[in-house]
Scaffold this motif. Structure first.
Motif, mmCIF file in Angstrom:
data_model
loop_
_atom_site.group_PDB
_atom_site.id
_atom_site.type_symbol
_atom_site.label_atom_id
_atom_site.label_comp_id
_atom_site.label_asym_id
_atom_site.label_seq_id
_atom_site.Cartn_x
_atom_site.Cartn_y
_atom_site.Cartn_z
ATOM 1 N N UNK A 69 0.974 -1.452 -0.197
ATOM 2 C CA UNK A 69 0.134 0.015 -0.074
ATOM 3 C C UNK A 69 0.811 1.215 -0.005
ATOM 4 N N UNK A 70 0.370 2.409 -0.812
ATOM 5 C CA UNK A 70 1.287 3.819 -0.440
ATOM 6 C C UNK A 70 0.361 4.489 0.284
ATOM 7 N N UNK A 71 -0.770 4.198 1.021
ATOM 8 C CA UNK A 71 -1.780 5.044 1.777
ATOM 9 C C UNK A 71 -1.962 4.674 3.069
ATOM 10 N N UNK A 72 -1.690 5.555 3.905
ATOM 11 C CA UNK A 72 -1.536 5.165 5.627
ATOM 12 C C UNK A 72 -3.274 5.110 5.773
ATOM 13 N N UNK A 73 -4.225 6.133 5.616
ATOM 14 C CA UNK A 73 -5.441 5.788 5.630
ATOM 15 C C UNK A 73 -6.033 4.600 5.350
ATOM 16 N N UNK A 74 -5.677 4.296 4.157
ATOM 17 C CA UNK A 74 -6.288 2.879 3.547
ATOM 18 C C UNK A 74 -5.608 1.847 4.429
ATOM 19 N N UNK A 75 -4.550 1.820 4.892
ATOM 20 C CA UNK A 75 -3.843 0.849 5.661
ATOM 21 C C UNK A 75 -4.541 0.621 6.973
ATOM 22 N N UNK A 76 -4.666 1.729 7.779
ATOM 23 C CA UNK A 76 -5.405 1.392 9.090
ATOM 24 C C UNK A 76 -6.887 1.391 8.965
ATOM 25 N N UNK A 77 -7.474 1.819 7.541
ATOM 26 C CA UNK A 77 -8.967 1.303 7.641
ATOM 27 C C UNK A 77 -9.156 -0.343 7.167
ATOM 28 N N UNK A 78 -7.798 -0.812 6.536
ATOM 29 C CA UNK A 78 -7.942 -2.253 6.381
ATOM 30 C C UNK A 78 -7.730 -3.111 7.949
ATOM 31 N N UNK A 79 -7.031 -2.482 8.825
ATOM 32 C CA UNK A 79 -6.868 -2.931 10.102
ATOM 33 C C UNK A 79 -8.198 -3.017 10.861
ATOM 34 N N UNK A 80 -8.908 -1.837 10.701
ATOM 35 C CA UNK A 80 -10.141 -1.472 11.394
ATOM 36 C C UNK A 80 -11.190 -2.543 10.973
ATOM 37 N N UNK A 81 -11.024 -2.606 9.785
ATOM 38 C CA UNK A 81 -12.400 -3.713 9.043
ATOM 39 C C UNK A 81 -11.737 -5.137 9.131
ATOM 40 N N UNK A 82 -10.775 -5.593 9.713
ATOM 41 C CA UNK A 82 -10.274 -6.695 9.807
ATOM 42 C C UNK A 82 -9.623 -7.627 8.669
ATOM 43 N N UNK A 83 -9.543 -6.544 7.860
ATOM 44 C CA UNK A 83 -8.992 -7.299 6.453
ATOM 45 C C UNK A 83 -7.336 -7.589 6.943
ATOM 46 N N UNK A 84 -6.870 -6.909 7.746
ATOM 47 C CA UNK A 84 -5.349 -7.072 8.270
ATOM 48 C C UNK A 84 -5.546 -6.826 9.696
ATOM 49 N N UNK A 85 -4.225 -7.316 10.402
ATOM 50 C CA UNK A 85 -4.296 -7.308 11.940
ATOM 51 C C UNK A 85 -3.720 -6.066 12.366
#
Length: 339
Positions: A69-85
């Motif tokens: 990823x190149x986007x921090x907001x996208x990265x933490x959104x993925x964590x918040x939604x359970x797509x990543x840890x």
């Protein structure tokens, strides 16, 4: 894994996580601990968790890469939604996500600005842009909006007397980091935000000059944190402790180890993971920019951005309890006074 697109993999991972929760496999007792953490990386770069794993600081805890990823907001959104840890982003993005009632908590800093690691706003040597007011009507290229670089631009313009309406006339353009230097040289943008390896590479090529940097504005500071969901922390406290302490130790190791040795280790990591990427840019690596021992988080590193977001009208004042948004509880590294 190799034949599945990153998007499909993340979707399937999210579905699997929800299904597991629905079947009652997740225990809220705080005794169950996973030994695998899913995450997103960066092409040609090494993150502090990846360094920690290589140094053996994560013990038997394994990292499972699911894409870049190149986007921090996208990265933490993925964590918040359970797509990543876990995911990492600029602290302002963390505050903004929390304002939407996302059940996340920041646990360790992972990047920042110091004399060696900073994000600079660069123009071509022949550019007529010399002052903040010269930016009105110009295009500034950055990796994502509503995050670190846009915040620094706003602070810079406000500090030098530009009104809010004047600041809005400075156009912010999203440009992938690997293309930012080229976009500046081809005059597709007037100002390029460059940091870390990409900044060093561009400076070596010459023909550009710095207008200002985040370090010029604020001095040394930790700028971004890794977040996990509160549910994950409750279910996996020992995993979180291992992860946070290991990342902190890796950050400390990177500061106390000779530069050439650090670069050699980072290059070795990229070579071993076989992601069809080049490690050439790592010779320009300077620092992760985190000066706090063990990557421990200070409240002011989040509160300053809560204030910025409130001033912009992005969140309501008092919407987020900054004190409850982060924790150093799981950081086993030495605490200094006030940390």
């Amino acid at each position: 894994m190799h034949t599945t697109s990153r998007r499909n993999f993340l979707v399937l991972s999210g579905i699997s996580a929800l299904a597991a929760a629905g079947c009652g496999t997740a225990s809220g007792s705080g005794t169950r601990n996973t030994t695998t953490l899913r995450y997103q990386g960066s092409a040609g770069q090494v993150t502090p968790p990846e360094l920690a794993e290589s140094l053996g600081y994560l013990g038997d805890l394994e990292l499972e890469w699911v894409g870049n990823t190149i986007s921090g907001p996208q990265d933490i959104q993925s964590a918040a939604s359970g797509q990543t840890d876990f995911g990492g982003a600029f602290n302002g993005a963390v505050v903004k996500l929390a304002s939407r009632k996302a059940p996340i908590k920041a646990v360790v800093s992972y990047y920042g600005s110091d004399k060696q690691a900073y994000s600079g706003f660069y123009v071509s040597e022949k550019s007529a842009i010399r002052t903040p007011r010269d930016l009105i009507g110009k295009k500034v290229g950055m990796n994502t909006l509503g995050a670190h670089h846009e915040a620094m631009l706003d602070i810079y313009l406000k500090k030098h007397g530009l009104s809010r309406s004047e600041a809005k006339q400075v156009e912010r353009v999203v440009v992938p980091p690997v293309n930012t230097e080229q976009s500046l040289r081809q005059r597709q943008i007037d100002v390029a935000v460059l940091g870390g390896i990409l900044r060093e590479k561009a400076l070596e090529a010459g023909g550009i000059r710095k207008l200002f940097s985040d370090y010029d504005l604020r001095g040394p500071f930790s700028a971004g944190t890794y977040v996990l969901t509160e549910r994950f922390i409750k279910q996996n406290p020992e995993t979180v402790r291992t992860f946070v302490t290991g990342v902190g130790k890796a950050l400390d190791w990177s500061r106390s180890t000779p530069h050439d040795e650090v670069v050699a280790r980072l290059t070795e990591i990229v070579g071993k993971r076989k992601r069809n990427e080049s490690a050439d840019a790592l010779k320009y690596w300077r620092s992760f920019g985190v000066s706090a021992p063990g990557g421990r988080i200070a409240e002011r590193e989040l509160s300053v951005w809560a204030d910025w977001l409130s001033e912009r009208g992005d969140i309501k004042s008092g919407r987020v309890s900054v004190a409850g948004l982060y924790t150093n509880e799981f950081n086993g590294n030495h605490a200094t006074k006030g940390s």
